[in-house]
Design a protein around this motif. Structure first.
Motif, PDB file in Angstrom:
ATOM      1  N   GLN A 274       0.818  -1.221   0.000  1.00 13.90           N
ATOM      2  CA  GLN A 274       0.000   0.000   0.000  1.00 13.90           C
ATOM      3  C   GLN A 274       0.848   1.266   0.000  1.00 13.90           C
ATOM      4  OE1 GLN A 274      -1.323  -2.205   3.120  1.00 13.90           O
ATOM      5  NE2 GLN A 274      -3.505  -1.846   2.832  1.00 13.90           N
ATOM      6  N   GLU A 275       2.127   1.113   0.301  1.00 15.78           N
ATOM      7  CA  GLU A 275       3.051   2.245   0.284  1.00 15.78           C
ATOM      8  C   GLU A 275       4.366   1.770  -0.335  1.00 15.78           C
ATOM      9  OE1 GLU A 275       3.428   4.275   4.002  1.00 15.78           O
ATOM     10  OE2 GLU A 275       1.253   4.361   4.325  1.00 15.78           O
ATOM     11  N   LEU A 276       4.992   2.650  -1.132  1.00 16.27           N
ATOM     12  CA  LEU A 276       6.235   2.306  -1.814  1.00 16.27           C
ATOM     13  C   LEU A 276       7.239   3.440  -1.634  1.00 16.27           C
ATOM     14  CD1 LEU A 276       3.603   1.368  -3.709  1.00 16.27           C
ATOM     15  CD2 LEU A 276       5.448   0.238  -4.951  1.00 16.27           C
ATOM     16  N   ASP A 277       8.447   3.085  -1.236  1.00 16.36           N
ATOM     17  CA  ASP A 277       9.524   4.061  -1.045  1.00 16.36           C
ATOM     18  C   ASP A 277      10.573   3.829  -2.127  1.00 16.36           C
ATOM     19  OD1 ASP A 277       8.016   4.388   1.250  1.00 16.36           O
ATOM     20  OD2 ASP A 277       9.740   4.446   2.610  1.00 16.36           O
ATOM     21  N   MET A 278      10.692   4.769  -3.069  1.00 16.37           N
ATOM     22  CA  MET A 278      11.620   4.596  -4.194  1.00 16.37           C
ATOM     23  C   MET A 278      12.873   5.444  -4.011  1.00 16.37           C
ATOM     24  SD  MET A 278      10.162   6.935  -7.363  1.00 16.37           S
ATOM     25  CE  MET A 278      11.737   6.846  -8.229  1.00 16.37           C
ATOM     26  N   VAL A 279      13.997   4.926  -4.507  1.00 20.68           N
ATOM     27  CA  VAL A 279      15.261   5.657  -4.471  1.00 20.68           C
ATOM     28  C   VAL A 279      15.494   6.277  -5.851  1.00 20.68           C
ATOM     29  CG1 VAL A 279      17.724   5.551  -3.931  1.00 20.68           C
ATOM     30  CG2 VAL A 279      16.139   3.925  -2.866  1.00 20.68           C
TER      31      VAL A 279
END
Length: 219
Positions: free
Chosen positions: A88-93
């Motif tokens: 439900q949440e995505l942390d991208m670099v």
């Protein structure tokens, strides 16, 4: 601030390369018990964790992690698979080489492409502040502000330093009001957490606060 309030802003995190399902399951149990915002876990465990949690807690995972130099196509594929598996949440670099080359247009396009793959899910953009100049940080605040991403995030926790108070203050100052700030890496106490929240962080990436809360209960 109350501990419960601070914990409600925590992405309870385990991103160790050697993480096992037993450890992830324990992370999920602790996060549910202490009512954190989410668990932030490796992509390979997303489907299993989502099935185990059954909606009791948001599952967050990482994209292009921890270096950010995956191609845009790979990041988009990662995002689509994560969503399919229940994230439900995505942390991208972001691609830090592009930052150093001043290719902010490409960074903006990549963020937007990943956000489109996320749909309505929350997207947090990790800019790895410890590797940036002040001018680069300010420029990235503008870039993220011009996308549909939901958060700008300080750090992966895998580089030379984690969240610093001055960086959280800078991100909050230069990022659009509707975008939120996540501080991550090196948040070791509730005192640290309170300072970051006061400086404008809406979310905190850490594993230590739940451990501290558990310790205070057992005393």
């Amino acid at each position: 601030m109350e501990q419960t309030y601070i914990l409600s802003k925590v992405d309870h995190t385990l991103l160790s390369p050697a993480a096992t399902w037993a450890q992830i399951k324990k992370l999920c149990d602790d996060a549910v018990e202490f009512h954190t915002a989410s668990v932030c876990i490796p992509p390979t465990f997303v489907k299993q964790a989502a099935e185990y949690l059954r909606g009791r807690l948001a599952v967050c995972t990482v994209i292009g992690f921890p270096t950010g130099y995956h191609t845009t196509a790979v990041k988009v594929l990662e995002a689509r698979e994560a969503v399919k598996n229940g994230a439900q949440e995505l942390d991208m670099v972001i691609n830090l080489g592009w930052v150093k080359e001043g290719q902010y247009g490409r960074i903006k396009e990549e963020i937007q492409a990943v956000k489109e793959a996320c749909g309505e899910r929350v997207l947090k953009v990790i800019i790895e502040t410890c590797l940036l100049t002040e001018d680069e940080k300010i420029a990235l605040c503008k870039v993220v502000s011009e996308t549909d991403a939901d958060y700008i995030k300080t750090s992966t926790g895998f580089s030379t330093n984690g969240a610093m108070p001055e960086d959280v203050a800078l991100l909050r100052k230069y990022t659009a009001d509707e975008k939120k700030v996540k501080a991550a890496g090196g948040i070791s106490s509730f005192a640290d957490a309170e300072k970051f929240i006061e400086l404008g962080a809406d979310r905190l990436g850490t594993s230590r606060l739940v451990r501290e809360a558990k310790g205070s209960i057992s005393v």
